[in-house]
Design a protein around this motif. Structure first.
Motif, mmCIF file in Angstrom:
data_model
loop_
_atom_site.group_PDB
_atom_site.id
_atom_site.type_symbol
_atom_site.label_atom_id
_atom_site.label_comp_id
_atom_site.label_asym_id
_atom_site.label_seq_id
_atom_site.Cartn_x
_atom_site.Cartn_y
_atom_site.Cartn_z
ATOM 1 N N SER A 1 -39.961 -16.711 13.335
ATOM 2 C CA SER A 1 -40.598 -16.826 12.026
ATOM 3 C C SER A 1 -39.812 -15.975 11.036
ATOM 4 O O SER A 1 -39.035 -15.100 11.427
ATOM 5 N N ILE A 2 -40.016 -16.228 9.769
ATOM 6 C CA ILE A 2 -39.375 -15.442 8.715
ATOM 7 C C ILE A 2 -40.449 -14.913 7.773
ATOM 8 O O ILE A 2 -41.309 -15.668 7.304
ATOM 9 N N GLU A 3 -40.397 -13.626 7.528
ATOM 10 C CA GLU A 3 -41.329 -13.010 6.579
ATOM 11 C C GLU A 3 -40.609 -12.775 5.251
ATOM 12 O O GLU A 3 -39.538 -12.163 5.212
ATOM 13 N N LYS A 4 -41.207 -13.259 4.176
ATOM 14 C CA LYS A 4 -40.661 -12.998 2.842
ATOM 15 C C LYS A 4 -41.232 -11.665 2.370
ATOM 16 O O LYS A 4 -42.426 -11.555 2.083
ATOM 17 N N VAL A 5 -40.386 -10.648 2.306
ATOM 18 C CA VAL A 5 -40.853 -9.287 2.010
ATOM 19 C C VAL A 5 -40.959 -9.053 0.511
ATOM 20 O O VAL A 5 -41.970 -8.535 0.017
ATOM 21 N N LEU B 1 -42.262 -21.141 7.150
ATOM 22 C CA LEU B 1 -41.568 -19.945 7.615
ATOM 23 C C LEU B 1 -42.164 -19.388 8.900
ATOM 24 O O LEU B 1 -41.589 -18.499 9.521
ATOM 25 N N SER B 2 -43.289 -19.927 9.305
ATOM 26 C CA SER B 2 -43.997 -19.344 10.448
ATOM 27 C C SER B 2 -43.609 -19.943 11.794
ATOM 28 O O SER B 2 -43.978 -19.414 12.834
ATOM 29 N N ASN B 3 -42.862 -21.044 11.791
ATOM 30 C CA ASN B 3 -42.504 -21.661 13.068
ATOM 31 C C ASN B 3 -41.203 -22.448 12.917
ATOM 32 O O ASN B 3 -41.217 -23.628 12.577
ATOM 33 N N ILE B 4 -40.083 -21.782 13.194
ATOM 34 C CA ILE B 4 -38.769 -22.404 13.042
ATOM 35 C C ILE B 4 -38.120 -22.515 14.418
ATOM 36 O O ILE B 4 -38.144 -21.563 15.201
ATOM 37 N N THR B 5 -37.563 -23.666 14.707
ATOM 38 C CA THR B 5 -36.857 -23.872 15.977
ATOM 39 C C THR B 5 -35.443 -24.359 15.689
ATOM 40 O O THR B 5 -35.227 -25.164 14.775
#
Length: 232
Positions: free
Chosen positions: A144-148, A189-193
């Protein structure tokens, strides 16, 4: 004869003083640490993100310039004294505090012995829960990617890349295989494969190193997930 003898003594004193002046001990105190966000290490590309140390009042105008390792670690050998630690403009996949427009903030370091000091920064994005595996000739990644940073300084994702290499240095400049995913193609952004084919390696080895990187629009340096060694 006295004049010549005095001249010889004076020359000897000057030579001795000159040798003492030139033969300073080498720096021996270690300043070490790593780039972190809320205590979590930040991965970058090896030898590409610089930092600078200044020693005010020591007569040296320019900085001591070095670079972070790909796991965000740094290490400098220094003399005892007071230093200012900073990161130059437009470097790193993160924001660094400015005390005025275009003027970089710095961290004061009072070095009296070996010291560990982590460098807290604010990244544009963080890669979360990265799970990389190898099977059937491929490296597979889920994360996943978190946008900070979400305010006016926020930036879009240009692309996400899955890199593979036969050595532990893994990045856009060091890889034997890569799969890219455009930022515009990411729906969540919560589930990337992602997956990348493992190419033939000579001499043959049954393992590779891999990690995921995020390229941020308008930012040269990528942020990376932790490096993993995968046996297959």
């Amino acid at each position: 004869m006295k004049i010549k003898f005095h001249h010889m003594i004076l020359a000897l004193l000057i030579a001795t003083t000159g040798c003492k002046k030139d033969n300073y001990d080498a720096p021996s105190l270690k300043l070490t640490g790593k780039l972190v966000y809320k205590g979590e290490a930040i991965g970058v590309e090896y030898n590409q993100v610089p930092y600078e140390l200044y020693q005010p009042g020591f007569g040296k105008v320019g900085p001591i310039s070095q670079t972070f390792s790909q796991d965000g670690a740094y290490s400098s050998l220094l003399f005892k004294g007071n230093y200012k630690f900073t990161i130059p403009p437009n470097q790193g996949p993160f924001m660094w505090k400015e005390i005025a427009a275009g003027k970089r903030d710095s961290i004061a370091v009072a070095l009296t012995g070996d010291q560990t000091m982590d460098i807290e920064v604010t990244p544009f994005y963080m890669i979360r829960n990265a799970n990389l595996t190898a099977a059937s000739g491929k490296v597979n990644a889920t994360f996943s990617i978190e946008k900070v940073i979400t305010d006016a300084n926020a930036k879009d994702i240009e692309r996400v890349s899955l890199y593979i290499n036969k050595t532990q240095f893994v990045s856009g400049g060091d890889n034997i295989a890569v799969t890219d995913l455009a930022g515009s193609a990411i729906t969540s952004l919560s589930n990337i494969t992602m997956s990348a084919n493992i190419p033939g390696i000579s001499p043959t080895q049954n393992y590779v190193f891999a990690r995921v990187g995020v390229k941020i629009a308008g930012v040269e340096d990528m942020i990376f997930s932790p490096l993993v060694k995968l046996t297959y």
